[in-house]
Write a protein that holds these residues in place. Sequence first.
Motif, PDB file in Angstrom:
ATOM      1  N   ALA A   1     -23.632  22.202  -2.260  1.00 14.70           N
ATOM      2  CA  ALA A   1     -24.153  20.871  -1.960  1.00 14.70           C
ATOM      3  C   ALA A   1     -24.732  20.915  -0.550  1.00 14.70           C
ATOM      4  O   ALA A   1     -24.269  21.669   0.310  1.00 14.70           O
ATOM      5  N   LYS A   2     -25.742  20.103  -0.328  1.00 11.38           N
ATOM      6  CA  LYS A   2     -26.395  20.033   0.983  1.00 11.38           C
ATOM      7  C   LYS A   2     -26.307  18.597   1.479  1.00 11.38           C
ATOM      8  O   LYS A   2     -26.631  17.662   0.734  1.00 11.38           O
TER       9      LYS A   2
ATOM     10  N   VAL B   1     -17.787  15.871  -4.994  1.00 10.80           N
ATOM     11  CA  VAL B   1     -18.798  15.543  -3.983  1.00 10.80           C
ATOM     12  C   VAL B   1     -18.241  14.495  -3.027  1.00 10.80           C
ATOM     13  O   VAL B   1     -18.421  14.594  -1.810  1.00 10.80           O
TER      14      VAL B   1
ATOM     15  N   ASP C   1     -18.884  14.654  -9.527  1.00  7.18           N
ATOM     16  CA  ASP C   1     -19.000  13.514  -8.610  1.00  7.18           C
ATOM     17  C   ASP C   1     -17.757  13.330  -7.742  1.00  7.18           C
ATOM     18  O   ASP C   1     -17.866  13.073  -6.545  1.00  7.18           O
TER      19      ASP C   1
ATOM     20  N   LYS D   1     -28.680  17.456  -1.914  1.00 10.43           N
ATOM     21  CA  LYS D   1     -28.732  18.201  -3.172  1.00 10.43           C
ATOM     22  C   LYS D   1     -27.315  18.538  -3.612  1.00 10.43           C
ATOM     23  O   LYS D   1     -26.430  18.735  -2.786  1.00 10.43           O
ATOM     24  N   ASN D   2     -27.139  18.631  -4.915  1.00 10.96           N
ATOM     25  CA  ASN D   2     -25.858  19.040  -5.474  1.00 10.96           C
ATOM     26  C   ASN D   2     -26.121  19.933  -6.674  1.00 10.96           C
ATOM     27  O   ASN D   2     -26.804  19.527  -7.609  1.00 10.96           O
TER      28      ASN D   2
ATOM     29  N   LEU E   1     -25.912  12.938   1.071  1.00 12.06           N
ATOM     30  CA  LEU E   1     -26.054  14.033   0.115  1.00 12.06           C
ATOM     31  C   LEU E   1     -27.532  14.233  -0.187  1.00 12.06           C
ATOM     32  O   LEU E   1     -28.235  13.288  -0.544  1.00 12.06           O
TER      33      LEU E   1
ATOM     34  N   GLU F   1     -17.845  15.019   0.899  1.00  7.37           N
ATOM     35  CA  GLU F   1     -18.486  14.102   1.843  1.00  7.37           C
ATOM     36  C   GLU F   1     -17.480  13.585   2.874  1.00  7.37           C
ATOM     37  O   GLU F   1     -17.807  13.451   4.056  1.00  7.37           O
TER      38      GLU F   1
ATOM     39  N   HIS G   1     -21.076  26.867  -6.792  1.00  3.05           N
ATOM     40  CA  HIS G   1     -21.534  25.495  -6.533  1.00  3.05           C
ATOM     41  C   HIS G   1     -21.969  25.369  -5.077  1.00  3.05           C
ATOM     42  O   HIS G   1     -21.394  25.985  -4.192  1.00  3.05           O
TER      43      HIS G   1
ATOM     44  N   HIS H   1     -24.636  23.126   4.378  1.00  7.73           N
ATOM     45  CA  HIS H   1     -24.455  23.480   2.974  1.00  7.73           C
ATOM     46  C   HIS H   1     -22.968  23.719   2.768  1.00  7.73           C
ATOM     47  O   HIS H   1     -22.325  24.370   3.600  1.00  7.73           O
TER      48      HIS H   1
ATOM     49  N   PHE I   1     -21.267  20.635  -8.439  1.00  4.10           N
ATOM     50  CA  PHE I   1     -20.044  19.889  -8.132  1.00  4.10           C
ATOM     51  C   PHE I   1     -19.979  18.599  -8.952  1.00  4.10           C
ATOM     52  O   PHE I   1     -20.986  17.908  -9.110  1.00  4.10           O
TER      53      PHE I   1
END
Length: 78
Positions: free
Chosen positions: A34-35, A54, A51, A45-46, A43, A58, A32, A26, A49
């Motif tokens: 993201a997982k 993200v 794009d 879940k978000n 990815l 990443e 915020h 995570h 955040f």
Amino acid sequence: MPTVLTVGPYRFVFFSSDRGEPVHIHVKRDRHVAKFWLEPIELVKNFGFADHEVSRIERLVAEHQEFLIEAWHEYFDA
């Protein structure tokens, strides 16, 4: 919720309740989160955040993938 890595404003954390799931991380900043699965990186879940952010996260996950996988196994397999 141990923080295993901090890069700039991003905290990379595990949730102890995630033991039965595939290897993942995570990433949090402010409210915020993201997982990302780590094998392969994807990815999941978000929440909050944009794009472009993200994409940046990443890239950080990919850069630190080996370390994050090792940290997962040290934490959950101990």
